[in-house]
Design a protein around this motif. Structure first.
Motif, mmCIF file in Angstrom:
data_model
loop_
_atom_site.group_PDB
_atom_site.id
_atom_site.type_symbol
_atom_site.label_atom_id
_atom_site.label_comp_id
_atom_site.label_asym_id
_atom_site.label_seq_id
_atom_site.Cartn_x
_atom_site.Cartn_y
_atom_site.Cartn_z
ATOM 1 N N GLY A 164 0.803 -1.222 0.000
ATOM 2 C CA GLY A 164 0.000 0.000 0.000
ATOM 3 C C GLY A 164 0.831 1.265 0.000
ATOM 4 O O GLY A 164 0.448 2.272 -0.605
ATOM 5 N N SER A 165 1.978 1.240 0.683
ATOM 6 C CA SER A 165 2.840 2.418 0.781
ATOM 7 C C SER A 165 4.171 2.199 0.067
ATOM 8 O O SER A 165 5.199 2.775 0.442
ATOM 9 C CB SER A 165 3.076 2.771 2.253
ATOM 10 O OG SER A 165 1.863 3.092 2.896
ATOM 11 N N PHE A 166 4.141 1.362 -0.960
ATOM 12 C CA PHE A 166 5.360 1.054 -1.708
ATOM 13 C C PHE A 166 5.956 2.329 -2.311
ATOM 14 O O PHE A 166 5.248 3.162 -2.866
ATOM 15 C CB PHE A 166 5.058 0.059 -2.830
ATOM 16 C CG PHE A 166 6.272 -0.420 -3.566
ATOM 17 C CD1 PHE A 166 7.086 -1.393 -3.016
ATOM 18 C CD2 PHE A 166 6.604 0.117 -4.798
ATOM 19 C CE1 PHE A 166 8.215 -1.838 -3.689
ATOM 20 C CE2 PHE A 166 7.733 -0.323 -5.484
ATOM 21 C CZ PHE A 166 8.542 -1.292 -4.922
ATOM 22 N N GLY A 167 7.266 2.472 -2.179
ATOM 23 C CA GLY A 167 7.936 3.639 -2.743
ATOM 24 C C GLY A 167 8.022 4.820 -1.807
ATOM 25 O O GLY A 167 8.523 5.888 -2.200
ATOM 26 N N LEU A 168 7.555 4.676 -0.563
ATOM 27 C CA LEU A 168 7.642 5.776 0.399
ATOM 28 C C LEU A 168 9.122 6.075 0.661
ATOM 29 O O LEU A 168 9.868 5.192 1.087
ATOM 30 C CB LEU A 168 6.936 5.376 1.693
ATOM 31 C CG LEU A 168 6.652 6.479 2.713
ATOM 32 C CD1 LEU A 168 5.699 7.524 2.135
ATOM 33 C CD2 LEU A 168 6.070 5.869 3.985
ATOM 34 N N PRO A 169 9.574 7.304 0.424
ATOM 35 C CA PRO A 169 11.009 7.603 0.510
ATOM 36 C C PRO A 169 11.580 7.395 1.912
ATOM 37 O O PRO A 169 10.922 7.680 2.916
ATOM 38 C CB PRO A 169 11.090 9.080 0.112
ATOM 39 C CG PRO A 169 9.829 9.380 -0.603
ATOM 40 C CD PRO A 169 8.795 8.477 -0.006
ATOM 41 N N ALA A 170 12.827 6.918 1.960
ATOM 42 C CA ALA A 170 13.513 6.728 3.241
ATOM 43 C C ALA A 170 13.646 8.041 3.989
ATOM 44 O O ALA A 170 13.621 8.069 5.222
ATOM 45 C CB ALA A 170 14.884 6.097 3.006
ATOM 46 N N SER A 171 13.770 9.149 3.252
ATOM 47 C CA SER A 171 13.915 10.451 3.899
ATOM 48 C C SER A 171 12.702 10.806 4.747
ATOM 49 O O SER A 171 12.822 11.477 5.786
ATOM 50 C CB SER A 171 14.141 11.535 2.845
ATOM 51 O OG SER A 171 13.056 11.578 1.918
ATOM 52 N N LEU A 172 11.513 10.356 4.323
ATOM 53 C CA LEU A 172 10.307 10.562 5.123
ATOM 54 C C LEU A 172 10.206 9.534 6.230
ATOM 55 O O LEU A 172 9.876 9.867 7.380
ATOM 56 C CB LEU A 172 9.058 10.494 4.229
ATOM 57 C CG LEU A 172 8.760 11.694 3.339
ATOM 58 C CD1 LEU A 172 7.479 11.464 2.564
ATOM 59 C CD2 LEU A 172 8.668 12.976 4.140
ATOM 60 N N ARG A 173 10.491 8.280 5.912
ATOM 61 C CA ARG A 173 10.376 7.216 6.911
ATOM 62 C C ARG A 173 11.244 7.494 8.128
ATOM 63 O O ARG A 173 10.856 7.195 9.260
ATOM 64 C CB ARG A 173 10.745 5.866 6.292
ATOM 65 C CG ARG A 173 9.941 5.499 5.059
ATOM 66 C CD ARG A 173 10.013 4.037 4.710
ATOM 67 N NE ARG A 173 11.345 3.514 4.601
ATOM 68 C CZ ARG A 173 11.977 3.213 3.460
ATOM 69 N NH1 ARG A 173 11.364 3.478 2.309
ATOM 70 N NH2 ARG A 173 13.165 2.688 3.459
ATOM 71 N N GLN A 174 12.409 8.088 7.920
ATOM 72 C CA GLN A 174 13.338 8.346 9.022
ATOM 73 C C GLN A 174 12.832 9.394 9.994
ATOM 74 O O GLN A 174 13.323 9.499 11.114
ATOM 75 C CB GLN A 174 14.696 8.768 8.450
ATOM 76 C CG GLN A 174 15.424 7.651 7.710
ATOM 77 C CD GLN A 174 16.585 8.150 6.874
ATOM 78 O OE1 GLN A 174 16.878 9.359 6.851
ATOM 79 N NE2 GLN A 174 17.248 7.245 6.167
ATOM 80 N N LYS A 175 11.846 10.180 9.580
ATOM 81 C CA LYS A 175 11.312 11.223 10.451
ATOM 82 C C LYS A 175 10.369 10.685 11.517
ATOM 83 O O LYS A 175 10.027 11.401 12.456
ATOM 84 C CB LYS A 175 10.566 12.270 9.612
ATOM 85 C CG LYS A 175 11.453 13.075 8.681
ATOM 86 C CD LYS A 175 10.632 14.128 7.949
ATOM 87 C CE LYS A 175 11.519 14.996 7.062
ATOM 88 N NZ LYS A 175 10.736 16.080 6.400
ATOM 89 N N SER A 176 9.932 9.447 11.352
ATOM 90 C CA SER A 176 8.824 8.953 12.182
ATOM 91 C C SER A 176 9.283 8.168 13.401
ATOM 92 O O SER A 176 8.500 7.416 13.970
ATOM 93 C CB SER A 176 7.908 8.069 11.336
ATOM 94 O OG SER A 176 8.628 6.948 10.848
#
Length: 392
Positions: free
Chosen positions: A103-115
């Motif tokens: 469902g969230s394929f391709g979500l950038p690592a730069s965003l994922r690291q913020k969470s």
């Protein structure tokens, strides 16, 4: 000829992978009954009102934020979402974000690291890669400080705020739960988080604080690709006067269709609301064989035209209202991980029925004449959709 043989072998291997993987998955699935709880429950039907409240509650979090979504987009809404989570991490709040891998394929690592702590749910692995690629975590759960919970149909992205011109206004149903039921949302998130990461976060009062009783009786029901069909059939069998089903995809199993037809034979009025436009190929055509039979038996079927209709709701008489993450389709029934909330409060049910009546005001009634005028191309698409329906 050689390529045809290779294609046939590959198709056979995919079918074998899916069938065997499904068998193994169903054998390990546990039935979760759910406990009757008492909480205060609010209904949101637009992204604007939901996310205004949702982001305000996230900003007030003191200890932890636990979030599971099927889809999180890399767009303006997603970036606002991640910026807020990053802010809370910097304030010392524990943040765990779990999103479905497909469902969230391709979500950038730069965003994922913020969470803070991030993980993908249901990442496909060997064996049974093709089956696991279809076995998705479709739950949308948020728990804030173990005291406030959210559950429903909305994901994070601009289309859910009605900002995608392709869909326009986005109609959905999402619940805010304050009270005992939050423990069940937390427990399910904990199970999904542990499955995805191999880590847990404990059972102490920081995550499961004492919670007061609310005003509404309800039951939270998680399903993992099994048992939802039985639950829906039991709901249908309880109906004495009326069944209302709102769903973006109407692709019932044979057993559920049989139960719906039986209900209508005993005098129950069936009303179905679906979107006029489709957001995936073939899902609209896959509903047509069922619609023909139900119209012939006297069902009222409405197509919502004021944007896109994504609500997942079932109302049985004035007694039970089901709102959650499960669509009325084969994927939710037999593959996806879902979570629904059965609400037994009559005043809340009346509020939902009034909301549904407004949805019907911006819908058009489907008739048998529509199907009589279909071209051969529509019939062909319907045949393909019927064949593909187990994966739709």
């Amino acid at each position: 000829m050689r390529w045809l043989v290779i294609a046939i072998i590959l198709l056979f291997l995919l079918v074998l992978d899916y069938k065997w993987g499904d068998k193994v998955s169903k054998a390990s699935a546990r039935k979760k009954v759910g406990i009757e709880r008492e909480s205060d429950i609010s209904l949101f039907t637009t992204g604007e009102t939901l996310f205004d409240d949702y982001f305000a509650q996230l900003e007030q979090a003191k200890h932890h934020i636990h979030i599971l979504f099927y889809i999180v987009r890399d767009d303006e809404i997603g970036q606002r979402f991640f910026s807020l989570l990053e802010q809370k991490v910097n304030e010392g709040v524990e943040v765990r974000l779990l999103v479905d891998w497909v469902g969230s394929f391709g979500l950038p690592a730069s965003l994922r690291q913020k969470s803070g702590q991030f993980a993908f749910a249901n990442r496909p692995t060997l064996p049974f890669f093709f089956y696991k690629l279809n076995e998705r975590n479709h739950r949308k759960i948020t728990v804030i400080d173990g005291k406030i919970g959210y559950l429903g149909g909305f994901n994070v992205g601009k289309e859910y705020m009605g900002q995608d011109p392709k869909f326009g206004h986005w109609r959905d149903y999402h619940l805010k739960i304050v009270g005992e039921g939050v423990h069940d949302l937390q427990r399910q998130f904990q199970e999904d988080w542990t499955k995805a990461t191999g880590q847990s976060f404990g059972d102490d009062e920081r995550y499961f604080p004492p919670l007061r009783k609310g005003m509404m009786k309800h039951r939270l029901l998680p399903t993992d690709g099994k048992y939802l069909e039985d639950e829906f059939i039991q709901l249908i069998k309880q109906a004495k006067q009326e069944i209302i089903i709102g769903t973006p995809y109407f692709i019932p199993s044979k057993k559920i269709m049989h139960s719906l037809l039986e209900a209508m034979e005993r005098g129950v009025q069936l009303t179905i609301i679906v979107p006029m436009q489709a957001d995936h190929p073939f899902v609209k055509e896959a509903a047509y064989p069922s619609f023909r039979r139900l119209l012939h038996t006297g069902a009222h079927i409405y197509q919502f035209y004021h944007g896109f209709y994504h609500a997942k709701v079932i109302v049985i008489d004035d007694d039970i209202c089901d709102i959650g993450t499960a669509n009325f389709d084969r994927r939710s029934l037999f593959i996806n991980y879902e979570m629904n909330c059965y609400i037994y409060d009559k005043s809340f049910i009346q509020h939902v029925k009034q909301t549904i009546a407004k949805d019907i005001d911006t819908s058009t009634l489907l008739t048998a004449e529509y199907f009589r005028k279909q071209s051969w191309l529509h019939r062909l698409k319907e045949g393909v959709a019927t064949w593909m329906s187990p994966l739709l």
